[in-house]
Design an enzyme around this catalytic site. Structure first.
Site, PDB file in Angstrom:
ATOM      1  N   SER A  15      36.385 -39.450 -25.783  1.00  0.00           N
ATOM      2  CA  SER A  15      36.577 -37.996 -25.721  1.00  0.00           C
ATOM      3  C   SER A  15      37.804 -37.535 -26.503  1.00  0.00           C
ATOM      4  O   SER A  15      38.888 -38.114 -26.383  1.00  0.00           O
ATOM      5  CB  SER A  15      36.709 -37.538 -24.272  1.00  0.00           C
ATOM      6  OG  SER A  15      37.018 -36.157 -24.252  1.00  0.00           O
ATOM      7  N   ARG A  16      37.625 -36.464 -27.287  1.00  0.00           N
ATOM      8  CA  ARG A  16      38.743 -35.880 -28.049  1.00  0.00           C
ATOM      9  C   ARG A  16      39.355 -34.712 -27.295  1.00  0.00           C
ATOM     10  O   ARG A  16      40.279 -34.060 -27.791  1.00  0.00           O
ATOM     11  CB  ARG A  16      38.223 -35.364 -29.407  1.00  0.00           C
ATOM     12  CG  ARG A  16      37.395 -36.358 -30.221  1.00  0.00           C
ATOM     13  CD  ARG A  16      38.219 -37.293 -31.077  1.00  0.00           C
ATOM     14  NE  ARG A  16      39.121 -36.637 -32.003  1.00  0.00           N
ATOM     15  CZ  ARG A  16      38.884 -36.447 -33.306  1.00  0.00           C
ATOM     16  NH1 ARG A  16      37.750 -36.866 -33.825  1.00  0.00           N
ATOM     17  NH2 ARG A  16      39.778 -35.887 -34.076  1.00  0.00           N
ATOM     18  N   LYS A  66      26.601 -33.236 -16.914  1.00  0.00           N
ATOM     19  CA  LYS A  66      26.537 -31.761 -17.042  1.00  0.00           C
ATOM     20  C   LYS A  66      25.501 -31.135 -16.106  1.00  0.00           C
ATOM     21  O   LYS A  66      25.708 -30.026 -15.619  1.00  0.00           O
ATOM     22  CB  LYS A  66      26.223 -31.365 -18.488  1.00  0.00           C
ATOM     23  CG  LYS A  66      27.377 -31.626 -19.461  1.00  0.00           C
ATOM     24  CD  LYS A  66      27.052 -31.106 -20.845  1.00  0.00           C
ATOM     25  CE  LYS A  66      28.126 -31.508 -21.852  1.00  0.00           C
ATOM     26  NZ  LYS A  66      27.892 -30.947 -23.176  1.00  0.00           N
ATOM     27  N   ASN A  87      29.666 -27.407 -18.534  1.00  0.00           N
ATOM     28  CA  ASN A  87      30.684 -28.276 -19.152  1.00  0.00           C
ATOM     29  C   ASN A  87      32.102 -27.844 -18.795  1.00  0.00           C
ATOM     30  O   ASN A  87      33.058 -28.477 -19.230  1.00  0.00           O
ATOM     31  CB  ASN A  87      30.508 -28.325 -20.680  1.00  0.00           C
ATOM     32  CG  ASN A  87      31.030 -27.080 -21.364  1.00  0.00           C
ATOM     33  OD1 ASN A  87      31.082 -26.003 -20.770  1.00  0.00           O
ATOM     34  ND2 ASN A  87      31.429 -27.219 -22.614  1.00  0.00           N
TER      35      ASN A  87
END
Ligand code: ATR
Length: 262
Positions: A15-16, A66, A87
């Site tokens: 994850s960024r 999600k 999200n």
């Protein structure tokens, strides 16, 4: 203590989101701490309860949670209800709230490219969750017609039937990928083909003026075929930043400018 945020998923290492939210925080002068949380596949609910129970402010949700996040929320935004996926989570008045910022992230990314959406005809290839999440925000941004092309026609037809009433101001149409013809303002690849390294073969006669690949950092046969046609292209890093900015603005009341981060 600074405000606590997190992204939850499985896997989560890739994850960024933490680096993006820390960059927005620095730009806007907000003090926050944003971490990654790896939840076991059967441990989503316990993990978010622990996070919000210990004073967490907001959480992003990624694959595969999600839909579970959607099911857990007491209050949902209109676009989250239509996407059937969440999200972005936060607590308000003791209730878990959920939104879906993916579609607005795409709209903002397209606007940052200076591609027009008003009165346009858009092709979306794919009929999974990624497509479901973006149709409503695209129509709210002024798109006039959306053709959903899918390898499995029945799935595109089901999606169009599901979403028709939510976007009465636009024309929605389902088509089999192999029958695809026409001339579009923007073609969007919302399939998982690039993520899984598969080719996505477009009919030779298909025409479009711009091409957006939702995946990023992967070879994309969709983008290769767009480049052969000589049209402007973009991959989905802008959408990733856009959805993060939209979540940041929900939680912090300040919206950083997408153009500062691409
Ligand atoms: P997501 O939630 O990311 O949209 P998904 O629900 O698994 O993921 O949907 C994946 C989409 O990519 C589907 O539309 C799938 O087509 P099918 O419905 O026919 O399965 C599409 N897809 C995946 N690989 C593809 C490929 N190689 N060529 C064409 N379409 C592909």
């Amino acid at each position: 203590m600074s405000k606590q945020f997190a992204v939850i998923g499985n896997p989560i290492e890739q994850s960024r989101s933490p680096e993006l939210h820390h960059a927005f925080a620095e730009k806007t002068g907000i003090s926050l701490n944003y971490t990654k949380r790896l939840a076991p596949l059967d441990g989503f609910e316990a993990n978010i309860n622990e996070f919000f129970g210990s004073g967490g402010i907001g959480m992003n949700v990624t694959v595969p949670f999600k839909e579970q996040a959607f099911a857990q929320c007491a209050v949902l935004t209109e676009r989250a209800k239509i996407a059937k996926a969440v999200n972005t989570l936060w607590m308000q008045d003791g209730k878990l709230h959920g939104d879906n910022t993916d579609g607005q992230g795409l709209v903002d990314a397209i606007h940052a490219l200076d591609w027009n959406l008003k009165n346009t005809e858009i092709l979306i290839i794919g009929a999974g969750g990624a497509t479901r999440g973006v149709i409503y925000p695209l129509v709210k941004a002024g798109v006039k017609k959306i053709v959903v092309a899918n390898r499995t026609l029945a799935r595109a037809e089901q999606l169009v039937a599901d979403l028709k009433n939510a976007v009465p101001e636009a024309q929605l149409q389902a088509i089999a990928l192999t029958d695809l013809v026409g001339h579009f303002d923007i073609a969007i690849n919302a399939t998982s083909a690039s993520l899984s390294g598969d080719a996505l073969l477009l009919p030779e006669t298909l025409q479009f003026k711009h091409a957006y690949e939702m995946a990023y950092g992967k070879p994309s046969s969709f983008l290769d075929q767009a480049k052969e046609r000589g049209v402007p292209t973009s991959e989905g890093f802008g959408m990733l930043i856009g959805q993060a900015i939209e979540a940041f603005s929900i939680w912090n009341g300040v919206k950083p400018d997408l153009k500062d981060f691409i």
